[in-house]
Design an enzyme around this catalytic site. Structure first.
Site, PDB file in Angstrom:
ATOM      1  N   LYS A   1       2.262   6.624   8.119  1.00 35.20           N
ATOM      2  CA  LYS A   1       1.369   6.210   7.035  1.00 35.20           C
ATOM      3  C   LYS A   1       0.074   5.573   7.581  1.00 35.20           C
ATOM      4  O   LYS A   1      -0.014   5.219   8.765  1.00 35.20           O
ATOM      5  CB  LYS A   1       2.119   5.236   6.124  1.00 35.20           C
ATOM      6  CG  LYS A   1       3.334   5.872   5.416  1.00 35.20           C
ATOM      7  CD  LYS A   1       3.973   4.883   4.444  1.00 35.20           C
ATOM      8  CE  LYS A   1       5.157   5.489   3.719  1.00 35.20           C
ATOM      9  NZ  LYS A   1       5.698   4.571   2.674  1.00 35.20           N
TER      10      LYS A   1
ATOM     11  N   TYR B   1       4.364  11.786  -4.489  1.00 32.91           N
ATOM     12  CA  TYR B   1       5.160  10.657  -4.986  1.00 32.91           C
ATOM     13  C   TYR B   1       5.384  10.727  -6.498  1.00 32.91           C
ATOM     14  O   TYR B   1       5.631   9.698  -7.132  1.00 32.91           O
ATOM     15  CB  TYR B   1       4.512   9.339  -4.584  1.00 32.91           C
ATOM     16  CG  TYR B   1       4.822   8.916  -3.155  1.00 32.91           C
ATOM     17  CD1 TYR B   1       6.135   8.707  -2.733  1.00 32.91           C
ATOM     18  CD2 TYR B   1       3.809   8.709  -2.234  1.00 32.91           C
ATOM     19  CE1 TYR B   1       6.424   8.313  -1.434  1.00 32.91           C
ATOM     20  CE2 TYR B   1       4.099   8.311  -0.924  1.00 32.91           C
ATOM     21  CZ  TYR B   1       5.409   8.119  -0.541  1.00 32.91           C
ATOM     22  OH  TYR B   1       5.717   7.715   0.746  1.00 32.91           O
TER      23      TYR B   1
ATOM     24  N   PHE C   1       4.615   0.108  -9.073  1.00 32.78           N
ATOM     25  CA  PHE C   1       3.870   0.122  -7.804  1.00 32.78           C
ATOM     26  C   PHE C   1       3.202   1.465  -7.527  1.00 32.78           C
ATOM     27  O   PHE C   1       2.610   1.644  -6.464  1.00 32.78           O
ATOM     28  CB  PHE C   1       4.792  -0.261  -6.634  1.00 32.78           C
ATOM     29  CG  PHE C   1       5.999   0.632  -6.460  1.00 32.78           C
ATOM     30  CD1 PHE C   1       5.914   1.835  -5.774  1.00 32.78           C
ATOM     31  CD2 PHE C   1       7.230   0.263  -6.978  1.00 32.78           C
ATOM     32  CE1 PHE C   1       7.010   2.665  -5.608  1.00 32.78           C
ATOM     33  CE2 PHE C   1       8.352   1.090  -6.820  1.00 32.78           C
ATOM     34  CZ  PHE C   1       8.232   2.289  -6.136  1.00 32.78           C
TER      35      PHE C   1
ATOM     36  N   ARG D   1      16.322   8.642   8.569  1.00 27.61           N
ATOM     37  CA  ARG D   1      16.389   7.491   7.649  1.00 27.61           C
ATOM     38  C   ARG D   1      16.919   6.260   8.394  1.00 27.61           C
ATOM     39  O   ARG D   1      16.460   5.146   8.163  1.00 27.61           O
ATOM     40  CB  ARG D   1      17.287   7.815   6.450  1.00 27.61           C
ATOM     41  CG  ARG D   1      16.788   8.950   5.563  1.00 27.61           C
ATOM     42  CD  ARG D   1      15.626   8.598   4.704  1.00 27.61           C
ATOM     43  NE  ARG D   1      15.923   7.579   3.732  1.00 27.61           N
ATOM     44  CZ  ARG D   1      15.096   7.225   2.746  1.00 27.61           C
ATOM     45  NH1 ARG D   1      13.908   7.819   2.627  1.00 27.61           N
ATOM     46  NH2 ARG D   1      15.414   6.280   1.895  1.00 27.61           N
TER      47      ARG D   1
ATOM     48  N   THR E   1      13.586   0.257   3.304  1.00 25.72           N
ATOM     49  CA  THR E   1      12.238   0.343   2.712  1.00 25.72           C
ATOM     50  C   THR E   1      11.481  -0.971   2.881  1.00 25.72           C
ATOM     51  O   THR E   1      10.293  -0.980   3.213  1.00 25.72           O
ATOM     52  CB  THR E   1      12.364   0.689   1.208  1.00 25.72           C
ATOM     53  OG1 THR E   1      13.175   1.861   1.070  1.00 25.72           O
ATOM     54  CG2 THR E   1      11.012   0.912   0.581  1.00 25.72           C
TER      55      THR E   1
ATOM     56  N   ARG F   1      10.561   0.455  10.784  1.00 27.84           N
ATOM     57  CA  ARG F   1      10.011  -0.498   9.809  1.00 27.84           C
ATOM     58  C   ARG F   1      10.180  -1.943  10.264  1.00 27.84           C
ATOM     59  O   ARG F   1       9.314  -2.774  10.020  1.00 27.84           O
ATOM     60  CB  ARG F   1      10.631  -0.231   8.446  1.00 27.84           C
ATOM     61  CG  ARG F   1      10.031   1.051   7.824  1.00 27.84           C
ATOM     62  CD  ARG F   1      10.810   1.557   6.661  1.00 27.84           C
ATOM     63  NE  ARG F   1      10.099   2.606   5.923  1.00 27.84           N
ATOM     64  CZ  ARG F   1      10.650   3.332   4.971  1.00 27.84           C
ATOM     65  NH1 ARG F   1      11.917   3.126   4.635  1.00 27.84           N
ATOM     66  NH2 ARG F   1       9.954   4.255   4.348  1.00 27.84           N
TER      67      ARG F   1
ATOM     68  N   ASN G   1       4.708   0.256   4.919  1.00 27.61           N
ATOM     69  CA  ASN G   1       5.933   0.278   5.731  1.00 27.61           C
ATOM     70  C   ASN G   1       5.954   1.416   6.758  1.00 27.61           C
ATOM     71  O   ASN G   1       7.004   1.883   7.164  1.00 27.61           O
ATOM     72  CB  ASN G   1       7.185   0.254   4.840  1.00 27.61           C
ATOM     73  CG  ASN G   1       7.279   1.451   3.928  1.00 27.61           C
ATOM     74  OD1 ASN G   1       6.411   2.312   3.943  1.00 27.61           O
ATOM     75  ND2 ASN G   1       8.342   1.518   3.145  1.00 27.61           N
TER      76      ASN G   1
ATOM     77  N   HIS H   1       7.356   7.475   6.322  1.00 31.02           N
ATOM     78  CA  HIS H   1       8.177   8.087   5.260  1.00 31.02           C
ATOM     79  C   HIS H   1       9.125   9.092   5.892  1.00 31.02           C
ATOM     80  O   HIS H   1       8.752   9.774   6.852  1.00 31.02           O
ATOM     81  CB  HIS H   1       7.276   8.841   4.263  1.00 31.02           C
ATOM     82  CG  HIS H   1       8.017   9.839   3.425  1.00 31.02           C
ATOM     83  ND1 HIS H   1       8.648   9.502   2.251  1.00 31.02           N
ATOM     84  CD2 HIS H   1       8.281  11.165   3.619  1.00 31.02           C
ATOM     85  CE1 HIS H   1       9.258  10.580   1.751  1.00 31.02           C
ATOM     86  NE2 HIS H   1       9.035  11.599   2.557  1.00 31.02           N
TER      87      HIS H   1
ATOM     88  N   GLU I   1       9.084  19.056   0.719  1.00 28.08           N
ATOM     89  CA  GLU I   1       8.019  18.300   1.388  1.00 28.08           C
ATOM     90  C   GLU I   1       7.465  19.069   2.595  1.00 28.08           C
ATOM     91  O   GLU I   1       6.244  19.091   2.820  1.00 28.08           O
ATOM     92  CB  GLU I   1       8.548  16.927   1.796  1.00 28.08           C
ATOM     93  CG  GLU I   1       8.821  16.035   0.579  1.00 28.08           C
ATOM     94  CD  GLU I   1       9.527  14.721   0.901  1.00 28.08           C
ATOM     95  OE1 GLU I   1       9.797  13.974  -0.044  1.00 28.08           O
ATOM     96  OE2 GLU I   1       9.819  14.445   2.091  1.00 28.08           O
TER      97      GLU I   1
HETATM   98  P1  IDP Z   1      11.644   5.093   0.941  1.00 27.73           P
HETATM   99  O1  IDP Z   1      10.250   5.367   1.448  1.00 27.73           O
HETATM  100  O2  IDP Z   1      12.397   4.134   1.819  1.00 27.73           O
HETATM  101  O3  IDP Z   1      12.413   6.351   0.627  1.00 27.73           O
HETATM  102  P2  IDP Z   1      11.204   4.776  -1.941  1.00 27.73           P
HETATM  103  O4  IDP Z   1      12.060   3.912  -2.830  1.00 27.73           O
HETATM  104  O5  IDP Z   1      11.319   6.257  -2.092  1.00 27.73           O
HETATM  105  O6  IDP Z   1      11.469   4.303  -0.437  1.00 27.73           O
HETATM  106  O7  IDP Z   1       9.702   4.342  -2.203  1.00 27.73           O
HETATM  107  C1  IDP Z   1       8.640   5.115  -1.700  1.00 27.73           C
HETATM  108  C2  IDP Z   1       7.603   4.191  -1.103  1.00 27.73           C
HETATM  109  O8  IDP Z   1       7.030   3.410  -2.157  1.00 27.73           O
HETATM  110  C3  IDP Z   1       8.155   3.160  -0.100  1.00 27.73           C
HETATM  111  O9  IDP Z   1       8.262   3.670   1.212  1.00 27.73           O
HETATM  112  C4  IDP Z   1       7.152   2.038  -0.217  1.00 27.73           C
HETATM  113  O10 IDP Z   1       6.033   2.251   0.647  1.00 27.73           O
HETATM  114  C5  IDP Z   1       6.686   2.124  -1.655  1.00 27.73           C
HETATM  115  N1  IDP Z   1       7.354   1.102  -2.469  1.00 27.73           N
HETATM  116  C6  IDP Z   1       8.644   1.082  -2.877  1.00 27.73           C
HETATM  117  N2  IDP Z   1       8.923  -0.020  -3.582  1.00 27.73           N
HETATM  118  C7  IDP Z   1       7.766  -0.734  -3.631  1.00 27.73           C
HETATM  119  C8  IDP Z   1       7.393  -1.987  -4.228  1.00 27.73           C
HETATM  120  O11 IDP Z   1       8.203  -2.666  -4.869  1.00 27.73           O
HETATM  121  N3  IDP Z   1       6.097  -2.388  -4.045  1.00 27.73           N
HETATM  122  C9  IDP Z   1       5.176  -1.640  -3.346  1.00 27.73           C
HETATM  123  N4  IDP Z   1       5.487  -0.456  -2.777  1.00 27.73           N
HETATM  124  C10 IDP Z   1       6.761  -0.010  -2.915  1.00 27.73           C
END
Ligand code: IDP
Length: 140
Positions: free
Chosen positions: A11, A51, A59, A87, A93, A104, A114, A117, A128
């Protein structure tokens, strides 16, 4: 366990801090092979499509802005059990909940920034990968 492919994005927070090589080192150390890789600037429309599953979440706007805030590196990773393995290498996350040694935990700034992805299932991995690479760009 079968050889799989998964999709990865390094990212903007990672490219900005020049962490591409450090993250790739963790990927390769885990036994995953980088079989395709390119640095791109994602458009707003591409980020919203990528997304779309999160579009009702509070968010979503912040997520899209973050993903278009600088270049990213999109990748295809190949290996045994690659989807689950990546993963695991990514970690939780929320970086404050991620295990030591994960991408992370080592590099992420926050939940929003973070660093990387990874696809969460074979179906999403296929979608994807197809969104970002043509078949002849992937060399296993
Ligand atoms: P993942 O990337 O670990 O699969 P997901 O739940 O699919 O997590 O969320 C996608 C992305 O959205 C996360 O990697 C993170 O960057 C962002 N995200 C998730 N939850 C939040 C939040 O509560 N605040 C801000 N960004 C968030």
């Amino acid at each position: 366990m079968a050889i799989e492919r998964t999709f990865s994005i390094l990212k903007p927070d990672a490219t900005r801090r020049n962490l591409t090589g450090a993250i790739n080192a963790l990927i390769e150390k885990a036994g995953l092979r980088i079989v395709a890789q390119k640095r791109v600037q994602i458009t707003r429309a591409q980020a919203e499509t990528f997304y779309a599953v999160h579009k009702e979440r509070p968010f979503f706007g912040e997520l899209v802005e973050t993903m278009i805030g600088g270049p990213v590196v999109v990748q295809v990773l190949e290996g045994e059990d690659a989807i689950r393995k990546y993963r695991d290498v990514l970690g939780a996350t929320d970086p404050s909940k991620a295990a030591p040694g994960t991408i992370r935990k080592e590099f992420a700034l926050s939940v929003g920034e973070n660093s990387a992805h990874g696809s969460d299932a074979p179906e999403t991995a296929a979608i994807e990968i197809a969104q970002w690479f043509s078949g002849n760009e992937i060399v296993g």
